[in-house]
Design a protein around this motif. Structure first.
Motif, PDB file in Angstrom:
ATOM      1  N   GLU A 113      24.473  28.473  18.030  1.00  0.00           N
ATOM      2  CA  GLU A 113      23.782  27.771  19.272  1.00  0.00           C
ATOM      3  C   GLU A 113      23.070  29.032  20.281  1.00  0.00           C
ATOM      4  O   GLU A 113      22.202  28.812  20.894  1.00  0.00           O
ATOM      5  CB  GLU A 113      24.707  26.836  19.969  1.00  0.00           C
ATOM      6  N   ASP A 135      28.612  26.521  16.173  1.00  0.00           N
ATOM      7  CA  ASP A 135      28.589  26.456  17.743  1.00  0.00           C
ATOM      8  C   ASP A 135      30.037  26.821  18.366  1.00  0.00           C
ATOM      9  O   ASP A 135      30.835  26.339  18.250  1.00  0.00           O
ATOM     10  CB  ASP A 135      28.340  24.725  18.023  1.00  0.00           C
ATOM     11  N   ARG A 290      22.243  19.909  17.684  1.00  0.00           N
ATOM     12  CA  ARG A 290      21.632  20.598  16.892  1.00  0.00           C
ATOM     13  C   ARG A 290      22.010  20.182  15.366  1.00  0.00           C
ATOM     14  O   ARG A 290      23.168  20.232  15.315  1.00  0.00           O
ATOM     15  CB  ARG A 290      21.580  22.237  17.000  1.00  0.00           C
ATOM     16  N   GLU A 294      25.738  21.644  14.482  1.00  0.00           N
ATOM     17  CA  GLU A 294      26.526  20.454  15.138  1.00  0.00           C
ATOM     18  C   GLU A 294      26.646  19.268  14.481  1.00  0.00           C
ATOM     19  O   GLU A 294      27.837  18.963  13.911  1.00  0.00           O
ATOM     20  CB  GLU A 294      25.862  20.357  16.456  1.00  0.00           C
TER      21      GLU A 294
HETATM   22 MG    MG Z   1      27.168  22.691  21.354  1.00  0.00          MG
END
Ligand code: MG
Ligand code: AHM
Length: 349
Positions: A113, A135, A290, A294
Motif C-alpha cells: 500500500e 498492507d 485495495r 487488502e
Molecule cells: Mg490498509
C-alpha cells in the motif's frame, strides 16, 4: 515420602506432554504439516511464513513500546500513492517486510500500500520465486491512540521474468494466491493464515518469541449479530446500502461494532460471525480498500473458513484488477449475513 499413585503420575505426565506438544506447534512446523511434505516447496513456504512472522514480531515489539520511544508515533510528513498522510509506523512496517526478505532467495518482489511500484530484490533471486503483497499497517489511524492494528499479507508465485518491471502478472484474480493472512496487534499478537487448506490462528508467546498454534481449521458461524461499517458515510452511499442499514436498525438481534482497523473487525467476525462492510459511495463507487493486498487476502481467509466476500456484485476472489492499487467495495463475513446485504444491493430488499 509418600509415593503418588501411578494413575496420578500418568495424568500429570500426559498433561505436561500435551502442553509441550502445543508449545512445539510453531508456525513453521504447522506449514510443513499442512503441505504433507518436507520437499523443497514445503521448506520454502515454511521459511516464507517464518519471515512474515518475524516481521510481525518486529512490528509488535515497536508498537508495544511506542509511547516510550521518539519518532514512532505521528506522521512522517509524506503523502503516499493513495493520497493519504503517511504515519511513521507505516514507513517502519513497510521497511520491515522488505528487510526480512532481503537476500532470502525466497521473495523477489514486494508490493505494498505504501509503494507506488513493486520493490525488487534481485540478489539471490531465481525466476519463479514468490511475490509478497502486503498492507504493512492496517488501520493506521489507530496507531497514535494505542488501539488494535493489523498487517495483511498475500503470497503469489511470479509468472514470467517481468523484465520490464511492470509486474503485470500480478493483475490476476484472487484464486492465484498461494497463501494469505493477517497479523493482529491487539492485547496479544495473533497471526492467522490460510494456504487453501483451512484457516489457522497462532498467538505470539512473548516468553518464547514464537507464534504457537491457537486454533486449527477455524469455521466462521453462518450468521452473527455484528454488522461492522462506518455509518458516518451513510449519506454518501447508494440508496440500497442505506436501506440495508435501516433494515438492521429496525430488526432485533443486530449490534454494531467498528474499530477503525478492519483486521480486528474481521477477526471478530471470523470468530463470532457477522458482516463487515466497506461499500463504495456515489462519488467513489470503487470504495476505499485495495484489492491485491487488502480485500483479496481477507477474502481468501474468510472463504477458507466457510464465509463469503463480495463487492456486492462479484465475488472478491473473481475480480481481476486493471492496476496494482485497484480498489474494490467489500462485503465480507458469514454466508447468511453477506447474502442479506447482497439481496439489498441486487434486488433492493
Ligand atoms: Mg490498509
Ligand atoms: P489503512 O490501511 O490506510 O489504514 O486503511 C484501511 C482501514 C481499515 O482498516 C478500516 O476498516 C478503514 O480503513 C477505516 O476507514 P474509515 O475511517 O473511512 O472508516
Amino acid at each position: 515420602m509418600t509415593q503418588a499413585p501411578e494413575s496420578l503420575n500418568l495424568s500429570v505426565n500426559d498433561a505436561t506432554k500435551k502442553s509441550l506438544d502445543r508449545d512445539c506447534t510453531t508456525l513453521s512446523r504447522h506449514v510443513l504439516e499442512q503441505m504433507h511434505s518436507f520437499g523443497a516447496e514445503a521448506q520454502d513456504l515454511s521459511a516464507v511464513m517464518n519471515r512474515i512472522a518475524l516481521a510481525g514480531k518486529l512490528i509488535a515489539r515497536r508498537l508495544s513500546r511506542a509511547g516510550l520511544m521518539e519518532g514512532v508515533l505521528g506522521f512522517s510528513g509524506d503523502i503516499n500513492v493513495q493520497g493519504e498522510s503517511v504515519k511513521n509506523m507505516d514507513v517502519y512496517a513497510n521497511d520491515v517486510f522488505i528487510s526480512v526478505f532481503k537476500q532470502s532467495g525466497l521473495v523477489c518482489r514486494l508490493a505494498s500500500e505504501e509503494m507506488e511500484a513493486p520493490y525488487y530484490i534481485p540478489e539471490n533471486c531465481p525466476i519463479g520465486r514468490y511475490t509478497l503483497l502486503y498492507d504493512p499497517i492496517d488501520g493506521s489511524s489507530n496507531t497514535d491512540t494505542n488501539l488494535s492494528l493489523g498487517s495483511i499479507f498475500s503470497l503469489r508465485q511470479q509468472q514470467g521474468d517481468d523484465k520490464d518491471q511492470t509486474a503485470s502478472d500480478l493483475l490476476t484474480n484472487g484464486h492465484k494466491q498461494i497463501a494469505a493472512g493477517y497479523i493482529l496487534y491487539g492485547p496479544s499478537t495473533m497471526l492467522v493464515y490460510t494456504m487453501g487448506n483451512g484457516v489457522h490462528s497462532f498467538t505470539l508467546d512473548p516468553s518464547l518469541g514464537e507464534f504457537i498454534l491457537s486454533e486449527e481449521n477455524i469455521r466462521i458461524p453462518n450468521h452473527g449479530s455484528v454488522y461492522s461499517v462506518n455509518e458516518g458515510n451513510f449519506w454518501q452511499w447508494e440508496e440500497s446500502m442505506r436501506e440495508y442499514i435501516r433494515y438492521v436498525h429496525r430488526t432485533e438481534g443486530y449490534t454494531a461494532r467498528y474499530s477503525g482497523a478492519m483486521v480486528s473487525d474481521i477477526h471478530r467476525i471470523l470468530v463470532q460471525g457477522g458482516v463487515f462492510l466497506y461499500p463504495g459511495t456515489i462519488q467513489k463507487p470503487e470504495g476505499k480498500l485495495r484489492l491485491l493486498y487488502e480485500t483479496a487476502p481477507l477474502a481468501f481467509v474468510i472463504e477458507q473458513a466457510g464465509g463469503r466476500a463480495t463487492t456486492g456484485l462479484v465475488d472478491i476472489l473473481d475480480v481481476v484488477p486493471k492496476k496494482l492499487h485497484q480498489r474494490t467495495p467489500l462485503i465480507i463475513g458469514s454466508k447468511q449475513d453477506v447474502a442479506k446485504v447482497e439481496s439489498f444491493i441486487q434486488n433492493g430488499h
